[in-house]
Motif scaffolding. Structure first.
Motif, PDB file in Angstrom:
ATOM      1  N   VAL A 107      -4.368  12.599   2.327  1.00  0.00           N
ATOM      2  CA  VAL A 107      -3.474  11.663   1.631  1.00  0.00           C
ATOM      3  C   VAL A 107      -2.641  10.879   2.634  1.00  0.00           C
ATOM      4  CG1 VAL A 107      -1.489  11.503   0.089  1.00  0.00           C
ATOM      5  CG2 VAL A 107      -3.389  13.000  -0.499  1.00  0.00           C
ATOM      6  N   VAL A 108      -2.090  11.569   3.634  1.00  0.00           N
ATOM      7  CA  VAL A 108      -1.275  10.891   4.646  1.00  0.00           C
ATOM      8  C   VAL A 108      -2.119   9.909   5.447  1.00  0.00           C
ATOM      9  CG1 VAL A 108       0.061  11.215   6.759  1.00  0.00           C
ATOM     10  CG2 VAL A 108       0.412  12.747   4.820  1.00  0.00           C
ATOM     11  N   GLY A 109      -3.294  10.362   5.896  1.00  0.00           N
ATOM     12  CA  GLY A 109      -4.140   9.507   6.714  1.00  0.00           C
ATOM     13  C   GLY A 109      -4.650   8.286   5.970  1.00  0.00           C
ATOM     14  N   TYR A 110      -5.217   8.500   4.792  1.00  0.00           N
ATOM     15  CA  TYR A 110      -5.754   7.375   4.025  1.00  0.00           C
ATOM     16  C   TYR A 110      -4.641   6.485   3.477  1.00  0.00           C
ATOM     17  CZ  TYR A 110     -10.574   8.986   4.212  1.00  0.00           C
ATOM     18  OH  TYR A 110     -11.832   9.336   4.641  1.00  0.00           O
ATOM     19  N   GLY A 111      -3.501   7.092   3.143  1.00  0.00           N
ATOM     20  CA  GLY A 111      -2.376   6.280   2.703  1.00  0.00           C
ATOM     21  C   GLY A 111      -1.913   5.333   3.790  1.00  0.00           C
ATOM     22  N   TYR A 112      -1.863   5.836   5.022  1.00  0.00           N
ATOM     23  CA  TYR A 112      -1.462   4.973   6.150  1.00  0.00           C
ATOM     24  C   TYR A 112      -2.477   3.849   6.362  1.00  0.00           C
ATOM     25  CZ  TYR A 112      -0.409   3.415  10.873  1.00  0.00           C
ATOM     26  OH  TYR A 112      -0.112   2.640  11.963  1.00  0.00           O
ATOM     27  N   VAL A 113      -3.771   4.197   6.308  1.00  0.00           N
ATOM     28  CA  VAL A 113      -4.804   3.183   6.518  1.00  0.00           C
ATOM     29  C   VAL A 113      -4.702   2.078   5.466  1.00  0.00           C
ATOM     30  CG1 VAL A 113      -7.293   2.771   6.401  1.00  0.00           C
ATOM     31  CG2 VAL A 113      -6.416   4.700   7.722  1.00  0.00           C
ATOM     32  N   MET A 114      -4.529   2.459   4.213  1.00  0.00           N
ATOM     33  CA  MET A 114      -4.498   1.456   3.152  1.00  0.00           C
ATOM     34  C   MET A 114      -3.218   0.637   3.148  1.00  0.00           C
ATOM     35  SD  MET A 114      -7.436   1.703   1.875  1.00  0.00           S
ATOM     36  CE  MET A 114      -7.333   0.690   0.390  1.00  0.00           C
ATOM     37  N   ARG A 115      -2.128   1.209   3.660  1.00  0.00           N
ATOM     38  CA  ARG A 115      -0.859   0.471   3.685  1.00  0.00           C
ATOM     39  C   ARG A 115      -0.686  -0.365   4.944  1.00  0.00           C
ATOM     40  NH1 ARG A 115       1.464   5.376   2.372  1.00  0.00           N
ATOM     41  NH2 ARG A 115       2.278   5.445   4.501  1.00  0.00           N
ATOM     42  N   ASN A 116      -1.114   0.159   6.085  1.00  0.00           N
ATOM     43  CA  ASN A 116      -0.733  -0.442   7.362  1.00  0.00           C
ATOM     44  C   ASN A 116      -1.895  -0.943   8.219  1.00  0.00           C
ATOM     45  OD1 ASN A 116       1.318   2.192   6.950  1.00  0.00           O
ATOM     46  ND2 ASN A 116       2.335   0.262   7.382  1.00  0.00           N
ATOM     47  N   ALA A 117      -3.091  -0.388   8.064  1.00  0.00           N
ATOM     48  CA  ALA A 117      -4.201  -0.756   8.940  1.00  0.00           C
ATOM     49  C   ALA A 117      -4.892  -2.026   8.444  1.00  0.00           C
ATOM     50  CB  ALA A 117      -5.209   0.396   9.029  1.00  0.00           C
ATOM     51  N   VAL A 118      -5.489  -2.739   9.386  1.00  0.00           N
ATOM     52  CA  VAL A 118      -6.217  -3.961   9.054  1.00  0.00           C
ATOM     53  C   VAL A 118      -7.383  -3.648   8.115  1.00  0.00           C
ATOM     54  CG1 VAL A 118      -7.621  -5.828  10.012  1.00  0.00           C
ATOM     55  CG2 VAL A 118      -5.549  -5.089  11.195  1.00  0.00           C
ATOM     56  N   PHE A 119      -8.064  -2.544   8.370  1.00  0.00           N
ATOM     57  CA  PHE A 119      -9.207  -2.175   7.535  1.00  0.00           C
ATOM     58  C   PHE A 119      -8.791  -2.009   6.071  1.00  0.00           C
ATOM     59  CE2 PHE A 119     -12.048   1.157   5.759  1.00  0.00           C
ATOM     60  CZ  PHE A 119     -13.239   0.449   5.827  1.00  0.00           C
ATOM     61  N   GLY A 120      -7.650  -1.364   5.847  1.00  0.00           N
ATOM     62  CA  GLY A 120      -7.157  -1.194   4.480  1.00  0.00           C
ATOM     63  C   GLY A 120      -6.834  -2.522   3.819  1.00  0.00           C
ATOM     64  N   ARG A 121      -6.200  -3.429   4.568  1.00  0.00           N
ATOM     65  CA  ARG A 121      -5.900  -4.759   4.023  1.00  0.00           C
ATOM     66  C   ARG A 121      -7.184  -5.499   3.654  1.00  0.00           C
ATOM     67  NH1 ARG A 121      -1.570  -4.779   1.787  1.00  0.00           N
ATOM     68  NH2 ARG A 121      -2.016  -2.577   1.795  1.00  0.00           N
ATOM     69  N   HIS A 122      -8.223  -5.315   4.469  1.00  0.00           N
ATOM     70  CA  HIS A 122      -9.485  -5.994   4.188  1.00  0.00           C
ATOM     71  C   HIS A 122     -10.156  -5.443   2.930  1.00  0.00           C
ATOM     72  CE1 HIS A 122     -10.147  -7.596   8.565  1.00  0.00           C
ATOM     73  NE2 HIS A 122      -9.128  -8.155   7.946  1.00  0.00           N
ATOM     74  N   ILE A 123     -10.012  -4.133   2.683  1.00  0.00           N
ATOM     75  CA  ILE A 123     -10.570  -3.559   1.450  1.00  0.00           C
ATOM     76  C   ILE A 123      -9.906  -4.197   0.235  1.00  0.00           C
ATOM     77  CG2 ILE A 123     -10.793  -1.455   0.075  1.00  0.00           C
ATOM     78  CD1 ILE A 123     -10.972   0.120   2.671  1.00  0.00           C
ATOM     79  N   TYR A 124      -8.583  -4.309   0.273  1.00  0.00           N
ATOM     80  CA  TYR A 124      -7.878  -4.966  -0.833  1.00  0.00           C
ATOM     81  C   TYR A 124      -8.310  -6.425  -0.962  1.00  0.00           C
ATOM     82  CZ  TYR A 124      -4.570  -1.133  -1.604  1.00  0.00           C
ATOM     83  OH  TYR A 124      -3.999   0.069  -1.933  1.00  0.00           O
ATOM     84  N   ALA A 125      -8.531  -7.088   0.161  1.00  0.00           N
ATOM     85  CA  ALA A 125      -8.860  -8.512   0.134  1.00  0.00           C
ATOM     86  C   ALA A 125     -10.219  -8.760  -0.514  1.00  0.00           C
ATOM     87  CB  ALA A 125      -8.849  -9.073   1.556  1.00  0.00           C
ATOM     88  N   ILE A 126     -11.240  -7.983  -0.130  1.00  0.00           N
ATOM     89  CA  ILE A 126     -12.567  -8.251  -0.691  1.00  0.00           C
ATOM     90  C   ILE A 126     -12.651  -7.823  -2.149  1.00  0.00           C
ATOM     91  CG2 ILE A 126     -13.654  -8.019   1.574  1.00  0.00           C
ATOM     92  CD1 ILE A 126     -14.723  -5.315   0.701  1.00  0.00           C
ATOM     93  N   GLY A 127     -11.839  -6.850  -2.543  1.00  0.00           N
ATOM     94  CA  GLY A 127     -11.817  -6.460  -3.950  1.00  0.00           C
ATOM     95  C   GLY A 127     -11.017  -7.409  -4.807  1.00  0.00           C
ATOM     96  N   GLY A 128      -9.967  -7.990  -4.227  1.00  0.00           N
ATOM     97  CA  GLY A 128      -9.111  -8.886  -4.996  1.00  0.00           C
ATOM     98  C   GLY A 128      -9.684 -10.282  -5.147  1.00  0.00           C
ATOM     99  N   ASN A 129     -10.260 -10.816  -4.064  1.00  0.00           N
ATOM    100  CA  ASN A 129     -10.811 -12.176  -4.110  1.00  0.00           C
ATOM    101  C   ASN A 129     -11.820 -12.306  -2.964  1.00  0.00           C
ATOM    102  OD1 ASN A 129     -11.321 -14.970  -4.055  1.00  0.00           O
ATOM    103  ND2 ASN A 129      -9.283 -15.428  -4.864  1.00  0.00           N
ATOM    104  N   LEU A 130     -13.073 -12.016  -3.254  1.00  0.00           N
ATOM    105  CA  LEU A 130     -14.100 -11.995  -2.215  1.00  0.00           C
ATOM    106  C   LEU A 130     -14.295 -13.361  -1.550  1.00  0.00           C
ATOM    107  CD1 LEU A 130     -16.251 -10.520  -0.628  1.00  0.00           C
ATOM    108  CD2 LEU A 130     -17.840 -10.870  -2.532  1.00  0.00           C
TER     109      LEU A 130
END
Length: 414
Positions: free
Chosen positions: A271-294
């Motif tokens: 939870v800590v590791g994946y939470g950090y990736v999705m909140r702060n890492a570039v990879f996490g931001r990219h996951i949100y980006a392609i899901g929100g507006n490809l």
């Protein structure tokens, strides 16, 4: 003609009126905050209400230390799958193969350790590599060949289920080595003086409490530095008190039995590791980006194929870990293991706030959604509710959660 004007003094406040006004003001503040953050806090409040209701209906049996510990152990593999599934859904995809993949990895671990006497640490690493390979193959087909994820993972579900039957030859295989069993059933060791509590669990609970408080203040300060909207001070303190109280209660319950399960530590790290990736890492931001507006993500330079590939590779690794955990808990590999696990993981993600259209969701939300289902299962079992009605109730819970998401999006749009 003159007019005599006299100032009227304000009427005296009724006794206790100041306290009543302050209480009403705080209540209004809480309600306003909940309305603005309904997606974030709605299911967390629902989880609290479900726990309270089942604690009352079961005469407190739900919150017995032994039952709380069993609740963690029984739902650990679903929570692991829910973390990976949340990332898949945020990216705008679905994975129907994870239940069969968990069964296949469990069977592979049994063949290695039971039939071929491979050391369990080596078997664990090999099983994770098998999960990574399975996820990578599916990710390649989806990302680079353009085959819809529904079709690829549906085929994977059938394929891995058949391979499980082939490996086990239709039979249950076990038992596992003691070291591997502890992954699914083990607890932290006893240390320190006799205090009637598990000392190491108490220490971890205090460390977690301090870390949560520090993280909340740190996030609030960063939001203020960037001129972002933050919760009012009183509501923020109320949230902090609720978080600390929940952590301390769970810590005391676990420390009153055998201590924290080993798999709970693994879950916490995930939870800590994946939470950090999705909140702060570039990879996490990219996951949100392609899901929100490809299309917009592609124009912004996001390598959507690469991101999708790694999302499914990650799902394969987590499915392998879940397969090891469930096999270790049952102390045997079964051809029927993992049945409907994919549906439980998907339901946990949607109940935890994921959106059908992608681009929305959090790792913590997936955990909350999994706990909602886990508490429902556990509470209904304690009340001796039949499995038929359990399915009905869980189906309604999923329908309400998705309906709430649709309503919330329409309200936000309007």
């Amino acid at each position: 003609m003159s007019t005599d004007v006299t100032a009227k003094s304000p009427a005296p406040a009724p006794p206790g009126g100041g306290r009543a006004g302050a209480g009403a003001g705080l209540l209004q503040l809480v309600l306003d905050g909940l309305r603005r953050n309904m997606r974030q806090y709605g299911m967390l409040i629902a989880l609290g209400l479900i726990v309270v209701l089942f604690a009352i209906w079961t005469d407190g049996d739900l919150l017995l230390p032994r039952n709380v510990s069993n609740l963690v152990l029984q739902n650990s593999y679903i929570l692991i799958l829910a973390i990976g599934m949340m990332l898949v859904i945020i990216a705008g995809h679905i994975d129907l193969s994870v239940g069969s993949l968990t069964a296949f990895v469990g069977a592979f671990a049994a063949v290695l350790t039971v039939q071929h006497a491979v050391a369990w640490p080596v078997a664990l690493v090999l099983c994770l590599l098998v999960g990574a390979a399975a996820g990578a193959i599916q990710g390649f087909l989806i990302a680079y060949l353009g085959i819809p994820s529904f079709i690829v993972t549906l085929a994977g579900m059938l394929l891995f289920r058949g391979l499980t039957e082939i490996l086990l030859k239709g039979q249950t295989l076990g038992p596992f080595p003691d070291g591997l069993q502890k992954l699914g059933n083990g607890f932290l060791p006893e240390t320190g003086p006799d205090t009637n509590y598990h000392n190491l669990t108490l220490l971890l609970g205090l460390v977690l409490t301090a870390a949560v408080v520090w993280q909340e203040f740190r996030d609030r300060r960063r939001q203020q530095e960037f001129a972002l909207e933050v919760l009012p001070a009183r509501l923020f303190l109320l949230k902090l008190v609720a978080l600390v109280a929940a952590i301390l209660v769970v810590t005391l319950l676990l420390a009153s039995y055998k201590g924290a399960p080993i798999i709970l530590i693994v879950l916490g790290a995930l939870v800590v590791g994946y939470g950090y990736v999705m909140r702060n890492a570039v990879f996490g931001r990219h996951i949100y980006a392609i899901g929100g507006n490809l299309p917009a993500a592609k124009l912004s330079g996001v390598k959507d194929k690469k991101v999708t590939f790694y999302v499914f590779l990650n799902m394969g690794v987590l499915a392998a870990l879940a397969g090891l955990v469930v096999a270790a808990r049952l102390n045997a590999a079964s051809p029927k293991a993992g049945v409907n696990f994919e549906l439980e993981a998907i339901a946990s993600s949607f109940i935890g706030g994921a959106s059908m259209s992608g681009g929305v969701g959090t790792v913590l939300g997936a955990i909350i959604g999994g706990l909602v289902l886990g508490v429902l299962n556990n509470g209904m079992n304690l009340l001796s509710v039949g499995t038929d009605w359990q399915q009905v109730i869980k189906g309604l819970a999923l329908l309400v959660a998705v309906g709430f998401d649709v309503w919330n999006k329409r309200k936000s749009g309007s």
